[in-house]
Design a protein around this motif. Structure first.
Motif, PDB file in Angstrom:
ATOM      1  N   ASP A 173      43.642  32.522  40.207  1.00  0.00           N
ATOM      2  CA  ASP A 173      44.397  31.587  41.051  1.00  0.00           C
ATOM      3  C   ASP A 173      45.764  32.142  41.433  1.00  0.00           C
ATOM      4  O   ASP A 173      46.245  31.937  42.548  1.00  0.00           O
ATOM      5  CB  ASP A 173      44.588  30.243  40.323  1.00  0.00           C
ATOM      6  N   GLY A 174      46.399  32.831  40.481  1.00  0.00           N
ATOM      7  CA  GLY A 174      47.744  33.353  40.731  1.00  0.00           C
ATOM      8  C   GLY A 174      47.774  34.358  41.865  1.00  0.00           C
ATOM      9  O   GLY A 174      48.740  34.408  42.633  1.00  0.00           O
ATOM     10  N   TYR A 175      46.708  35.163  41.979  1.00  0.00           N
ATOM     11  CA  TYR A 175      46.643  36.144  43.063  1.00  0.00           C
ATOM     12  C   TYR A 175      46.604  35.451  44.424  1.00  0.00           C
ATOM     13  O   TYR A 175      47.267  35.872  45.371  1.00  0.00           O
ATOM     14  CB  TYR A 175      45.410  37.033  42.906  1.00  0.00           C
ATOM     15  N   LYS A 176      45.813  34.388  44.506  1.00  0.00           N
ATOM     16  CA  LYS A 176      45.692  33.652  45.775  1.00  0.00           C
ATOM     17  C   LYS A 176      47.022  33.011  46.157  1.00  0.00           C
ATOM     18  O   LYS A 176      47.426  33.037  47.328  1.00  0.00           O
ATOM     19  CB  LYS A 176      44.602  32.584  45.655  1.00  0.00           C
ATOM     20  N   LEU A 177      47.700  32.436  45.178  1.00  0.00           N
ATOM     21  CA  LEU A 177      48.993  31.810  45.454  1.00  0.00           C
ATOM     22  C   LEU A 177      50.006  32.860  45.907  1.00  0.00           C
ATOM     23  O   LEU A 177      50.779  32.632  46.842  1.00  0.00           O
ATOM     24  CB  LEU A 177      49.497  31.080  44.208  1.00  0.00           C
ATOM     25  N   THR A 184      51.479  41.463  48.169  1.00  0.00           N
ATOM     26  CA  THR A 184      50.383  42.423  48.089  1.00  0.00           C
ATOM     27  C   THR A 184      49.754  42.354  46.703  1.00  0.00           C
ATOM     28  O   THR A 184      50.467  42.373  45.695  1.00  0.00           O
ATOM     29  CB  THR A 184      50.903  43.854  48.325  1.00  0.00           C
ATOM     30  N   ILE A 185      48.428  42.294  46.654  1.00  0.00           N
ATOM     31  CA  ILE A 185      47.711  42.325  45.377  1.00  0.00           C
ATOM     32  C   ILE A 185      47.016  43.676  45.274  1.00  0.00           C
ATOM     33  O   ILE A 185      46.164  44.008  46.098  1.00  0.00           O
ATOM     34  CB  ILE A 185      46.669  41.188  45.280  1.00  0.00           C
ATOM     35  N   THR A 186      47.402  44.466  44.288  1.00  0.00           N
ATOM     36  CA  THR A 186      46.777  45.776  44.100  1.00  0.00           C
ATOM     37  C   THR A 186      45.346  45.585  43.600  1.00  0.00           C
ATOM     38  O   THR A 186      44.964  44.494  43.175  1.00  0.00           O
ATOM     39  CB  THR A 186      47.573  46.627  43.100  1.00  0.00           C
ATOM     40  N   ASP A 187      44.560  46.642  43.627  1.00  0.00           N
ATOM     41  CA  ASP A 187      43.147  46.551  43.253  1.00  0.00           C
ATOM     42  C   ASP A 187      42.986  45.928  41.871  1.00  0.00           C
ATOM     43  O   ASP A 187      43.618  46.358  40.898  1.00  0.00           O
ATOM     44  CB  ASP A 187      42.503  47.941  43.252  1.00  0.00           C
ATOM     45  N   GLY A 354      47.275  43.533  40.240  1.00  0.00           N
ATOM     46  CA  GLY A 354      47.949  42.246  40.388  1.00  0.00           C
ATOM     47  C   GLY A 354      49.024  42.307  41.448  1.00  0.00           C
ATOM     48  O   GLY A 354      49.004  43.167  42.339  1.00  0.00           O
ATOM     49  N   VAL A 355      50.000  41.407  41.338  1.00  0.00           N
ATOM     50  CA  VAL A 355      51.083  41.341  42.316  1.00  0.00           C
ATOM     51  C   VAL A 355      51.892  42.639  42.237  1.00  0.00           C
ATOM     52  O   VAL A 355      52.336  43.046  41.164  1.00  0.00           O
ATOM     53  CB  VAL A 355      51.997  40.135  42.050  1.00  0.00           C
ATOM     54  N   SER A 356      52.078  43.286  43.382  1.00  0.00           N
ATOM     55  CA  SER A 356      52.774  44.568  43.425  1.00  0.00           C
ATOM     56  C   SER A 356      54.189  44.448  42.876  1.00  0.00           C
ATOM     57  O   SER A 356      54.961  43.575  43.273  1.00  0.00           O
ATOM     58  CB  SER A 356      52.832  45.072  44.866  1.00  0.00           C
ATOM     59  N   VAL A 357      54.534  45.358  41.958  1.00  0.00           N
ATOM     60  CA  VAL A 357      55.874  45.323  41.350  1.00  0.00           C
ATOM     61  C   VAL A 357      56.956  45.682  42.373  1.00  0.00           C
ATOM     62  O   VAL A 357      58.135  45.383  42.160  1.00  0.00           O
ATOM     63  CB  VAL A 357      55.961  46.271  40.135  1.00  0.00           C
ATOM     64  N   ILE A 380      51.109  40.033  37.190  1.00  0.00           N
ATOM     65  CA  ILE A 380      51.853  41.176  37.732  1.00  0.00           C
ATOM     66  C   ILE A 380      51.043  42.454  37.494  1.00  0.00           C
ATOM     67  O   ILE A 380      50.287  42.564  36.531  1.00  0.00           O
ATOM     68  CB  ILE A 380      53.234  41.297  37.051  1.00  0.00           C
ATOM     69  N   ASP A 381      51.214  43.455  38.349  1.00  0.00           N
ATOM     70  CA  ASP A 381      50.502  44.719  38.215  1.00  0.00           C
ATOM     71  C   ASP A 381      51.126  45.583  37.122  1.00  0.00           C
ATOM     72  O   ASP A 381      51.720  46.636  37.375  1.00  0.00           O
ATOM     73  CB  ASP A 381      50.506  45.471  39.555  1.00  0.00           C
ATOM     74  N   VAL A 382      50.988  45.131  35.878  1.00  0.00           N
ATOM     75  CA  VAL A 382      51.380  45.897  34.689  1.00  0.00           C
ATOM     76  C   VAL A 382      50.337  45.619  33.613  1.00  0.00           C
ATOM     77  O   VAL A 382      49.863  44.495  33.493  1.00  0.00           O
ATOM     78  CB  VAL A 382      52.783  45.491  34.155  1.00  0.00           C
ATOM     79  N   ASP A 383      49.958  46.629  32.877  1.00  0.00           N
ATOM     80  CA  ASP A 383      49.074  46.392  31.732  1.00  0.00           C
ATOM     81  C   ASP A 383      49.229  47.516  30.728  1.00  0.00           C
ATOM     82  O   ASP A 383      49.698  48.601  31.056  1.00  0.00           O
ATOM     83  CB  ASP A 383      47.613  46.223  32.162  1.00  0.00           C
ATOM     84  N   ALA A 384      48.828  47.209  29.498  1.00  0.00           N
ATOM     85  CA  ALA A 384      49.073  48.130  28.387  1.00  0.00           C
ATOM     86  C   ALA A 384      47.824  48.310  27.543  1.00  0.00           C
ATOM     87  O   ALA A 384      46.790  47.671  27.764  1.00  0.00           O
ATOM     88  CB  ALA A 384      50.218  47.595  27.531  1.00  0.00           C
ATOM     89  N   TYR A 385      47.946  49.177  26.531  1.00  0.00           N
ATOM     90  CA  TYR A 385      46.854  49.394  25.594  1.00  0.00           C
ATOM     91  C   TYR A 385      46.802  48.237  24.592  1.00  0.00           C
ATOM     92  O   TYR A 385      47.674  47.369  24.577  1.00  0.00           O
ATOM     93  CB  TYR A 385      47.055  50.722  24.839  1.00  0.00           C
ATOM     94  N   THR A 386      45.781  48.266  23.742  1.00  0.00           N
ATOM     95  CA  THR A 386      45.698  47.265  22.688  1.00  0.00           C
ATOM     96  C   THR A 386      46.785  47.528  21.644  1.00  0.00           C
ATOM     97  O   THR A 386      47.292  48.638  21.530  1.00  0.00           O
ATOM     98  CB  THR A 386      44.326  47.303  21.986  1.00  0.00           C
ATOM     99  N   GLY A 387      47.123  46.502  20.878  1.00  0.00           N
ATOM    100  CA  GLY A 387      48.125  46.672  19.828  1.00  0.00           C
ATOM    101  C   GLY A 387      49.266  45.684  19.917  1.00  0.00           C
ATOM    102  O   GLY A 387      50.292  45.851  19.255  1.00  0.00           O
ATOM    103  N   GLY A 388      49.119  44.637  20.746  1.00  0.00           N
ATOM    104  CA  GLY A 388      50.173  43.639  20.887  1.00  0.00           C
ATOM    105  C   GLY A 388      51.081  43.890  22.074  1.00  0.00           C
ATOM    106  O   GLY A 388      51.994  43.103  22.354  1.00  0.00           O
TER     107      GLY A 388
END
Length: 405
Positions: A173-177, A184-187, A354-357, A380-388
């Motif tokens: 939903d957030g991408y559509k809003l 811009t929504i990245t891939d 996600g939303v372009s930074v 947002i277009d940010v993501d990380a590895y596992t581990g918190g």
């Protein structure tokens, strides 16, 4: 009319609600689920890996997508602030292997409930409705549309997650809003997700869990990720912590591009492993090869390893040549698994993209396109590895937005 409207009562939305209310702002949270923190309550297999007890620099090393964008928000609210925040709310925390932080109770509900209680104590208003549109006047976001009603607010925060685990409400939903506001929504693709393999022997070993192995991901001939830990064979390919982390390094999934190699005995050098194999062989000289390696490998792995070694299973151990033995040792140090694709996004822990930074002010989390509109968390277009690390992104960006709404 309210000071702050927050869309989504997940990790980011709840943190932003608490911090905004602590500043004396009136806060209204819109959540389409019937309770708060639905996805938060199942993270870490229901234990909730709250954050990682490490420095900002260490966090940045574990954020492969747009880490520089997060420096400002981490400077305002880092992992140690997160730990202090939950301890203040009465949740005792502990640090485990890999600096991963969990509640002492091992209950994710304790984290979600503490946020819920604090929001209620501060008078945050919760409305169970799905937000379908944004309202803007004179070039500023000033409200939302939910359930055919209009709600006014001085600032609006989109914090409703990505597309992973859609049964928890993360349905994009957030991408559509954001798109409706010109963003811009990245891939969008799955990240921290199990991987599919065309190798049928993965299904043969379904349910086999390997511990203390080293998994290496290759982009054609180049090693791009390697780590010691746990993994699992499944009916479709491979899963488990090591595989999920490896998946976040895959940027452009194409046939025959990516592959895995598993070091089944990382504690032994090639030479030490060869001596171990010779010792096992010496104890089983008159046995068939397939029966002579029972102490070396898990039972489910033996038939597959024998087949891949090229040594006939019925060949007597005393007839195995030095070259065959060393080839078998190399197989143990680099057991191959081809990769053909990701599992569906609804099986992913997080969404990549996600939303372009470029369209968000990193110091405030406010839209550069529509003043009054803010973003936090997985949208947002940010993501990380596992581990918190991904939850810390949610908390840091939420805090930053709250301080500036």
């Amino acid at each position: 009319m309210t000071d702050v409207i927050i869309i989504g009562a997940g990790a980011a939305g709840c943190m932003a609600a608490v911090q905004s209310a602590r500043l004396g702002k009136s806060v209204t949270v819109f959540e389409k689920n019937d309770y708060t923190g639905r996805k938060l309550r199942i993270t870490g297999k229901g234990r909730c890996n709250v954050t990682n007890n490490s420095s900002v620099e260490e966090h940045m090393k574990n954020i492969p997508v747009n880490p520089r964008f997060l420096y400002s928000s981490y400077s305002a609210f880092d992992a140690f602030d997160t730990m202090a925040f939950f301890e203040e709310l009465g949740v005792s925390l502990k640090t485990e292997r890999g600096s991963r932080v969990f509640p002492v109770s091992d209950r994710a509900d304790d984290i979600a409930d503490s946020l819920d209680r604090e929001m209620k104590r501060l008078g945050v208003r919760l409305i169970q409705k799905r937000v379908t549109g944004l309202i803007s006047e004179n070039g500023r976001c000033c409200g939302i549309i939910a359930g055919n009603e209009k709600f006014s607010g001085n600032s609006v925060l989109i914090a409703c997650g990505g597309k992973s685990y859609p049964n928890t409400g993360s349905t994009g939903d957030g991408y559509k809003l954001a798109e409706s506001a010109g963003h811009t929504i990245t891939d969008i693709k799955p990240s921290l997700v199990p991987l599919k393999s065309p190798d049928k022997y993965c299904a043969e070993m379904m349910g086999l869990s390997l511990r203390n192995v080293t998994l290496t991901l290759y982009d054609r001939e180049k090693s791009i990720y390697s780590e010691l830990g746990e993994m699992l064979f499944t009916h479709f390919g491979v899963s488990g912590p090591l595989v999920l982390s490896a998946s976040s390094h895959i940027r452009d999934m194409k046939p025959d591009r990516y592959s895995l190699k598993i070091d089944l005995k990382p504690g032994l050098t090639v030479e030490q492993l060869d001596m171990r194999i010779q010792r096992d062989f010496g104890e089983n000289l008159n046995r068939d090869f397939a029966n002579g390696i029972r102490k070396l490998l898990p039972a489910k792995l033996i038939p597959v390893a024998v087949r891949l070694s090229g040594i006939p299973p019925e060949q007597k151990v005393n007839g195995i040549t030095r070259e065959q033995r060393r080839k078998f040792g190399n197989l143990i140090k680099a057991f191959p698994v081809r990769i053909s694709g990701f599992r569906p996004v609804d099986e992913a822990i997080i969404t990549s993209g996600g939303v372009s930074v470029r369209e968000i002010n990193p110091g405030t989390m406010e839209s550069k396109l529509l003043p009054g509109l803010f973003f936090a968390g997985e949208v947002i277009d940010v993501d990380a590895y596992t581990g918190g690390f991904n939850l810390q992104i949610a908390f840091s960006t939420a805090y930053t937005a709250a301080m500036n709404m």
